[in-house]
Design an enzyme around this catalytic site. Sequence first.
Site, short mmCIF file in Angstrom:
data_model
loop_
_atom_site.label_atom_id
_atom_site.label_comp_id
_atom_site.label_asym_id
_atom_site.label_seq_id
_atom_site.Cartn_x
_atom_site.Cartn_y
_atom_site.Cartn_z
N CYS A 125 -6.95 -2.86 -1.54
CA CYS A 125 -5.76 -3.31 -0.80
C CYS A 125 -5.60 -2.60 0.54
CB CYS A 125 -4.51 -3.08 -1.63
SG CYS A 125 -4.61 -3.83 -3.24
N HIS A 265 2.49 -2.32 1.88
CA HIS A 265 1.70 -3.11 0.95
C HIS A 265 2.67 -3.83 0.01
CE1 HIS A 265 -1.39 -4.57 -1.51
NE2 HIS A 265 -1.26 -3.70 -2.50
N ASN A 295 1.03 -9.85 -5.02
CA ASN A 295 0.14 -8.88 -4.39
C ASN A 295 -1.17 -9.59 -4.03
OD1 ASN A 295 -1.66 -6.86 -3.78
ND2 ASN A 295 -1.08 -5.55 -5.50
#
Length: 338
Positions: A125, A265, A295
Site C-alpha cells: 500500500c 492511506h 482499501n
Amino acid sequence: MKKSPTAKTPQPNRTVSIIGTGSYVPERILTNADLEAIVDTDDQWIMDRTGIRERRIAKEGEFTSHLAAAAAKRAMENAGVTVDEIDLILVATITPDTFFPSTACHVQRLIGAKNAACFDVNAACSGFLYSVEIAQQFIANHTYSTVLVIGADKLSSIVNWQDRNTCVLFGDGAGAAVLRNREGSHGVITTYMGSDGNFGDILHMPGGGCAVPITRDNADQKLNTLHMNGRETFKQAVTSMMKAAQKALEQSGLTTDDLKCIIPHQANIRIIEAMASRLNVPMSKFHINLDRYGNTSAAAVAIALDEANRTGRFQVGDYILLVVFGGGLTYASSVVQW
Ligand code: ACO
C-alpha cells in the site's frame, strides 16, 4: 582531493512538482449488503469496525494495467502533457497482470508511451509514495524530466472470498500523478520512507513466489490469497504512519497547523481517527473516501489525492501531507506544497 560522502538530513527540494492527477475505479459496486450473501457478516459490523460501506470490483478481463492506464490518461490530461512526453512510467502494485512483463510495460503498450522506460515498484500500500520519491530523485538528478507515477491494484484477484476477516476490507482501483521539474517555490518538499521486514508475516500472500510455488494442494489451502493478522496490522498501521508523518513534517520544517489537508492511506476509519487524535488534528482535515472504495492498496492514497485535487480541497500554495502504510511492512509520508 575527493570528499567523502557525509550523512545529512534530506534537504527540502521544491522544484519537482505533481503537475496533474487522475484516477479510475471499476463500475461494479459491491455493497456490504452484497457481502452478507457471500460470508457471515453484516453491514453494521463492517461500518462500525472499518467505516467501509461499499467497494469497486473489476470485471472479468479487466486487469490492473487497464485500471492503471485509465487513471494515467486522466492524469496526463489534467497535467496537459502528451503521452510522447512521458519518459518514465512507474507502477506501484502487488497485483501485477503478470510477474513479467511488468505492469508498467503493459501500461506503456496500452497508452502508447513509446518514449518511456518502465518498471514496477512493490511496497504494497505504500508503493505510490515510494514511487513519488523515486520519480523525484530521477527528476532532481536530471535523468528524466516527465514521470508518470501510478498506484494500481486489483486486490479482488488475491482476496480469499471465504474469509470474512479480510474480504470485506478491500477493493480495486488506480490513481496516477505526473511529476515534472517546475521552477519556483512549489513542489514535493520531502518524502520519508521506512520499512521493517520483521513484520512481514502480519500481512502477506504466502504462496505464488519461488518460496512456495502454487500447487493444487496449497491453492486449496488458499496460500495464493492475502493473509492478515488484523489486530497487529491495526497497531502497526497507527504506529508507523505516525512515525512517517512526524518525520516528514520535521524534515520539511512544518507543523500540522501549516497543513491544509492530510491524505491518509484509506484502510480503516478507526486508524485515521487514532492518527487524528494523536496528531491533535480535526478529522475534517483528512480527505477520506474509504467509505466508497474500501482499501485499494497502492491506489488508495493516489485516488484520494486526485479526488481532493479535483474537488478543490487545497489550492496552489497550500501544504498537504500524504501518509501511507502497507505490507512489508512499509510506510511513507510526503509533504507537498501544491
Ligand atoms: N463480519 C462479522 N464478524 C467478523 C468479521 C466480519 N466481516 N470479521 C471478523 N469478525 C469477527 C471475528 O471473527 C471476531 O469474532 P470472535 O470474537 O468470535 O473471534 C470478532 O469479529 C472480532 O474480531 P477482531 O479481529 O478482534 O476485530 P477488530 O476489532 O480487530 O476488527 C479489523 C477487525 C477490522 C480487520 C481490524 O483489526 C483492522 O482494521 N485491522 C487493520 C486492517 C488493515 O488496515 N489492513 C490493511 C492495511 S495495509 C494494506 O492496506 C494492505
